[in-house]
Design a protein around this motif. Structure first.
Motif, short mmCIF file in Angstrom:
data_model
loop_
_atom_site.label_atom_id
_atom_site.label_comp_id
_atom_site.label_asym_id
_atom_site.label_seq_id
_atom_site.Cartn_x
_atom_site.Cartn_y
_atom_site.Cartn_z
N PHE A 67 -3.51 -12.14 -28.45
CA PHE A 67 -4.55 -11.12 -28.39
C PHE A 67 -5.67 -11.42 -29.37
CE2 PHE A 67 -6.34 -7.36 -30.53
CZ PHE A 67 -7.20 -6.97 -29.52
N GLN A 68 -5.32 -11.78 -30.61
CA GLN A 68 -6.34 -12.07 -31.61
C GLN A 68 -7.21 -13.24 -31.16
OE1 GLN A 68 -7.00 -10.12 -34.14
NE2 GLN A 68 -8.40 -11.33 -35.37
N GLN A 69 -6.62 -14.25 -30.56
CA GLN A 69 -7.39 -15.41 -30.09
C GLN A 69 -8.35 -14.99 -28.96
OE1 GLN A 69 -7.47 -18.42 -31.62
NE2 GLN A 69 -6.04 -17.55 -33.10
N ASP A 70 -7.87 -14.16 -28.03
CA ASP A 70 -8.74 -13.65 -26.96
C ASP A 70 -9.88 -12.82 -27.55
OD1 ASP A 70 -7.15 -14.86 -25.05
OD2 ASP A 70 -6.14 -13.00 -24.45
N TYR A 80 -26.34 -14.23 -30.52
CA TYR A 80 -27.08 -14.00 -31.75
C TYR A 80 -28.09 -12.88 -31.52
CZ TYR A 80 -30.23 -15.27 -35.65
OH TYR A 80 -31.01 -15.28 -36.78
N GLY A 81 -28.14 -11.93 -32.45
CA GLY A 81 -29.11 -10.85 -32.37
C GLY A 81 -28.73 -9.73 -31.42
N GLU A 82 -27.57 -9.82 -30.80
CA GLU A 82 -27.10 -8.76 -29.89
C GLU A 82 -25.84 -8.14 -30.47
OE1 GLU A 82 -26.83 -9.81 -25.78
OE2 GLU A 82 -28.64 -11.05 -25.88
N THR A 83 -25.49 -6.99 -29.97
CA THR A 83 -24.28 -6.31 -30.43
C THR A 83 -23.50 -5.79 -29.23
OG1 THR A 83 -25.40 -4.17 -30.63
CG2 THR A 83 -25.35 -5.57 -32.61
N ARG A 84 -22.25 -5.46 -29.50
CA ARG A 84 -21.37 -4.78 -28.55
C ARG A 84 -20.70 -3.65 -29.33
NH1 ARG A 84 -24.03 -7.77 -26.12
NH2 ARG A 84 -23.48 -9.34 -24.60
N THR A 85 -20.15 -2.71 -28.62
CA THR A 85 -19.39 -1.66 -29.29
C THR A 85 -17.90 -1.98 -29.24
OG1 THR A 85 -19.08 -0.30 -27.32
CG2 THR A 85 -21.11 0.09 -28.63
N TYR A 86 -17.17 -1.30 -30.12
CA TYR A 86 -15.72 -1.42 -30.08
C TYR A 86 -15.23 -1.07 -28.67
CZ TYR A 86 -16.01 -1.38 -35.20
OH TYR A 86 -16.33 -1.65 -36.50
N GLY A 87 -15.83 -0.03 -28.08
CA GLY A 87 -15.44 0.40 -26.73
C GLY A 87 -15.73 -0.65 -25.67
N ASP A 88 -16.89 -1.32 -25.79
CA ASP A 88 -17.21 -2.40 -24.83
C ASP A 88 -16.12 -3.47 -24.84
OD1 ASP A 88 -19.73 -1.24 -24.26
OD2 ASP A 88 -20.78 -2.53 -25.71
N LEU A 89 -15.78 -3.91 -26.04
CA LEU A 89 -14.78 -4.97 -26.15
C LEU A 89 -13.40 -4.47 -25.73
CD1 LEU A 89 -15.91 -6.70 -29.46
CD2 LEU A 89 -16.18 -7.54 -27.13
N ALA A 90 -13.10 -3.21 -26.05
CA ALA A 90 -11.81 -2.64 -25.65
C ALA A 90 -11.67 -2.65 -24.13
CB ALA A 90 -11.68 -1.21 -26.18
N LYS A 91 -12.75 -2.27 -23.45
CA LYS A 91 -12.73 -2.27 -21.98
C LYS A 91 -12.57 -3.68 -21.44
CE LYS A 91 -15.43 -0.81 -18.00
NZ LYS A 91 -16.71 -0.28 -17.53
N ILE A 100 -9.37 -2.94 -31.28
CA ILE A 100 -10.53 -3.79 -31.53
C ILE A 100 -10.96 -3.68 -32.99
CG2 ILE A 100 -12.98 -4.18 -30.97
CD1 ILE A 100 -10.97 -5.16 -28.80
N GLY A 101 -10.99 -2.47 -33.52
CA GLY A 101 -11.33 -2.27 -34.93
C GLY A 101 -10.37 -3.01 -35.85
N GLN A 102 -9.08 -2.95 -35.54
CA GLN A 102 -8.09 -3.64 -36.36
C GLN A 102 -8.26 -5.16 -36.23
OE1 GLN A 102 -4.52 -1.85 -34.79
NE2 GLN A 102 -4.57 -0.19 -36.29
N ALA A 103 -8.57 -5.62 -35.03
CA ALA A 103 -8.77 -7.06 -34.82
C ALA A 103 -10.02 -7.54 -35.57
CB ALA A 103 -8.88 -7.37 -33.33
#
Length: 150
Positions: A67-70, A80-91, A100-103
């Motif tokens: 999971f951590q590697q993924d 670069y210069g862009e962001t995602r939310t914890y929720g975006d990555l969680a989905k 995601i926060g812990q990772a």
């Protein structure tokens, strides 16, 4: 002598397994010396902080399970210069935003693997690097993502 890069977020060093960076070290040198990997680390970090490098090419070997590697690969995909939310990555990874926060907090190679580009849905979220949120803001401003902070 081991490599230390002066940066807007303080001195940075790195650990390596001999061929790849395994950990970013905040505030001091790691075990990376002035050999080829150390010279490359110093050059790329200096170019990044100078605004001349957007994508690191250093070999990286972060520890962590599947999971951590993924998750780390998902971070590397954030431009670069862009962001995602914890929720975006969680989905995207079919896990909870808390996972995601812990990772993010377990990312051993911050900056090079850009966990600073992950924000909460309603704010900055946290940052485990030395300097905490101030370091995260500094990195986002460097990348031109400061407009997202207002």
């Amino acid at each position: 002598m081991n490599v230390v890069v002066e940066s807007p977020v303080g001195p940075l060093g790195a650990d390596s397994d001999g061929t790849a960076i395994t950990r970013l070290i905040w505030g001091r040198a790691g075990n990376v010396d002035n050999g080829p990997l150390g010279m490359r680390f110093e050059q790329e970090m200096s170019a990044y902080f100078g605004g001349d490098l957007r994508d690191f090419t250093l070999p990286l070997a972060p520890a962590g399970g599947p999971f951590q590697q993924d998750f780390l690969q998902a971070l590397l995909a954030i431009p670069y210069g862009e962001t995602r939310t914890y929720g975006d990555l969680a989905k995207d990874l079919d896990v909870s935003a808390q996972a995601i926060g812990q990772a993010c907090g377990a990312n051993p190679i911050a900056i090079l693997i850009p966990c600073h580009r992950v924000l909460a849905a309603n704010g900055l979220g946290g940052y485990s690097g030395a300097g905490g949120i101030e370091a995260k803001v500094t990195l986002l401003k460097l990348e031109g993502a400061a407009g997202l902070l207002i």
